[in-house]
Design an enzyme around this catalytic site. Structure first.
Site, PDB file in Angstrom:
ATOM      1  N   GLY A  15       0.845  -1.206   0.000  1.00 47.83           N
ATOM      2  CA  GLY A  15       0.000   0.000   0.000  1.00 47.83           C
ATOM      3  C   GLY A  15       0.873   1.246   0.000  1.00 47.83           C
ATOM      4  N   LYS A  78      -0.829  -6.721  -4.351  1.00 45.27           N
ATOM      5  CA  LYS A  78      -1.286  -8.053  -4.732  1.00 45.27           C
ATOM      6  C   LYS A  78      -0.537  -8.497  -5.990  1.00 45.27           C
ATOM      7  CE  LYS A  78      -5.584  -6.030  -6.521  1.00 45.27           C
ATOM      8  NZ  LYS A  78      -5.649  -4.750  -5.796  1.00 45.27           N
ATOM      9  N   ARG A  80       1.783 -11.507  -8.192  1.00 47.59           N
ATOM     10  CA  ARG A  80       2.652 -12.677  -8.085  1.00 47.59           C
ATOM     11  C   ARG A  80       3.542 -12.668  -6.854  1.00 47.59           C
ATOM     12  NH1 ARG A  80       5.078 -12.243 -14.084  1.00 47.59           N
ATOM     13  NH2 ARG A  80       4.757 -10.039 -13.643  1.00 47.59           N
ATOM     14  N   ASP A 145       3.483  -0.322  12.365  1.00 47.31           N
ATOM     15  CA  ASP A 145       3.421  -1.566  13.129  1.00 47.31           C
ATOM     16  C   ASP A 145       4.675  -2.433  13.024  1.00 47.31           C
ATOM     17  OD1 ASP A 145       3.120  -2.272  10.513  1.00 47.31           O
ATOM     18  OD2 ASP A 145       1.320  -3.479  10.775  1.00 47.31           O
ATOM     19  N   ARG A 295      -4.050   7.661   3.382  1.00 51.02           N
ATOM     20  CA  ARG A 295      -2.823   7.272   2.673  1.00 51.02           C
ATOM     21  C   ARG A 295      -2.429   8.277   1.596  1.00 51.02           C
ATOM     22  NH1 ARG A 295      -3.563   1.133   1.755  1.00 51.02           N
ATOM     23  NH2 ARG A 295      -3.278   1.687  -0.423  1.00 51.02           N
TER      24      ARG A 295
HETATM   25  O1  F6P Z   1      -1.214  -1.310   5.551  1.00 54.81           O
HETATM   26  C1  F6P Z   1      -1.699  -0.079   5.147  1.00 54.81           C
HETATM   27  C2  F6P Z   1      -3.202  -0.130   4.962  1.00 54.81           C
HETATM   28  O2  F6P Z   1      -3.635   1.159   4.568  1.00 54.81           O
HETATM   29  C3  F6P Z   1      -3.953  -0.625   6.180  1.00 54.81           C
HETATM   30  O3  F6P Z   1      -4.076   0.350   7.184  1.00 54.81           O
HETATM   31  C4  F6P Z   1      -5.257  -1.051   5.538  1.00 54.81           C
HETATM   32  O4  F6P Z   1      -5.890  -2.053   6.283  1.00 54.81           O
HETATM   33  C5  F6P Z   1      -4.820  -1.593   4.207  1.00 54.81           C
HETATM   34  O5  F6P Z   1      -3.553  -1.029   3.933  1.00 54.81           O
HETATM   35  C6  F6P Z   1      -5.769  -1.276   3.088  1.00 54.81           C
HETATM   36  O6  F6P Z   1      -5.288  -1.872   1.945  1.00 54.81           O
HETATM   37  P1  F6P Z   1      -5.918  -1.661   0.487  1.00 54.81           P
HETATM   38  O7  F6P Z   1      -5.149  -0.563  -0.156  1.00 54.81           O
HETATM   39  O8  F6P Z   1      -5.694  -2.976  -0.172  1.00 54.81           O
HETATM   40  O9  F6P Z   1      -7.361  -1.299   0.650  1.00 54.81           O
END
Ligand code: F6P
Length: 388
Positions: A15, A78, A80, A145, A295
């Site tokens: 992410g 996500k 390979r 984390d 994010r």
């Molecule tokens: O690990 C970062 C994070 O933003 C988490 O806090 C959250 O659970 C996950 O990634 C969300 O992922 P995606 O972008 O696949 O929705």
């Protein structure tokens, strides 16, 4: 023709988060000064294998990216290279995939590959290292984390976003005398919820690390009511466990159908908390799921400084031949630890930590019984040191 200069490769995986571009810029600028060329692989580890995709990186074409959110190299969590499916569950990558990466690295004269990622992506980096590929890791995640580093960049920016959301919710909650439930990210760690909850004046903070009950949440809301505070801000971490149940997941059948592993997607606990509080209190309760806003956007100054130090230090590690290491922040220094060690230790909120204690001292509820007994029970001077 002059011989090729050795190159440093860099990729961003998992992410995204604010600060990735600051790492790229720092790595490129410091590589150039040490005499290396730089290439950036696109879409995380995917860019290393068929079809191999990369771009040359120079101080010139990375100018101005320090402040930009996201990553100019693209990223994916996500495909390979998915190597974790849950907490501490490692999936071994196909040896032919590892061999394909080794071939790309050889063909492009990469003398060191900087892998920027969270625990899942660093688990992949470790497997590349075990396969003899010269990697160094840079930790990133808004979740904060990773046990090996005091902070990951991205966290401070995510907390700033969640705090801003709480500031905004505060005024509308007060105007309408409502209970507002804000669900924030963080996976299995409650860092974002705790820090934003404190910074944004939350009244109730529900964390994965502290078991809680609806009874205690309702008690706090009624207590506020009786004090004339007719609104309440509840911050709930997406990984908070529902009383007597587990975490709340979103269905994601797609990854299985596509034949790759993916971590479960958390989310939805805010709606459940809202429904239950509405039923129990017969009050107006609303949910806001902050989601990916946390994010996106520009990194905070703290994240820019941390990301810049991480990028420069990663290059230094490659220059010194210290492969299989991950840079980390151990205030006040930037240091390094073996990646293998770093991905083993996840960092969670310590319920006895000073941040939790301070929150309790202010009357913030964690939805448990502890707030009933003050952490500073006893009067000033009782059982304290003699004042002679
Ligand atoms: O690990 C970062 C994070 O933003 C988490 O806090 C959250 O659970 C996950 O990634 C969300 O992922 P995606 O972008 O696949 O929705």
């Amino acid at each position: 023709m002059p011989p090729h200069k050795p190159s440093i490769g860099i990729l961003t995986s998992g992410g995204d988060c604010p600060g990735l571009n600051a790492v790229i810029r720092a790595a490129v600028k410091s590589s150039e000064r040490l005499g290396y060329d730089c290439v950036g692989f696109l879409r995380g580890y995917e860019g290393l294998v068929d079809p191999v995709s990369y771009m040359p990186l120079t101080a010139r074409n990375t100018a101005g990216i320090l402040t930009q959110g996201g990553t100019i190299l693209g990223s994916t969590n996500k495909g390979r290279f998915s190597a974790t499916v849950g907490e501490n569950q490692r999936v071994d990558l196909d040896p032919s995939l590892l061999e394909a990466v080794a071939t790309t690295v050889r063909q492009l004269s990469i003398c060191g590959l900087i892998c920027v990622g969270g625990d899942g992506s660093l688990t992949i980096a470790q497997q590349l290292h075990e396969h003899g590929i010269p990697v160094v890791g840079v930790p990133k995640t808004i979740d904060n984390d990773l046990g090996a580093t005091a902070f990951t960049f991205g966290f401070d920016s995510a907390v700033a976003c969640a705090t801003d959301a709480l500031d905004r919710l505060h005024t509308t909650a007060a105007s309408h005398e409502r209970i507002m439930v804000l669900e924030v990210m963080g996976r299995h760690a409650g860092w974002i919820a705790l820090h934003a909850g404190i910074a944004g004046g939350g009244d109730v903070i529900l964390l994965p690390e502290i078991p809680w009950s609806f009874e205690h949440v309702c008690r706090k809301i009624r207590e506020r009511d009786s004090e004339g505070k007719k609104f309440t801000l509840v911050v709930v971490a997406e990984g908070a466990h529902l009383p007597g149940a587990g975490t709340v997941h979103r269905q994601d059948a797609k990854s299985e159908a596509a034949g790759y592993y993916q971590q479960v997607r958390l989310g939805g606990v805010g709606e459940i908390v809202t429904a239950e509080l509405t039923r129990l209190l017969d009050r107006e309760v609303r949910t806001v799921v902050l989601g990916h806003l946390q994010r996106g956007g520009n990194p905070t100054t703290f994240d820019r400084v941390l990301a810049t130090q991480f990028g420069a230090h990663a290059v230094r590690l490659i220059h010194q031949g210290q492969f299989g290491q991950m840079v980390c922040y151990r205030p006040p220094n930037i240091e390094s630890v073996p990646i293998a060690e770093a991905v083993r230790t996840l960092s969670r909120v310590d319920p006895g930590s000073s941040a939790v204690q301070a929150a309790r001292a202010l009357g913030i509820s964690f939805g448990d019984a502890t707030e009933l007994a003050s952490p500073f029970a006893g009067r000033c001077g009782d059982d304290g040191p003699s004042r002679g």
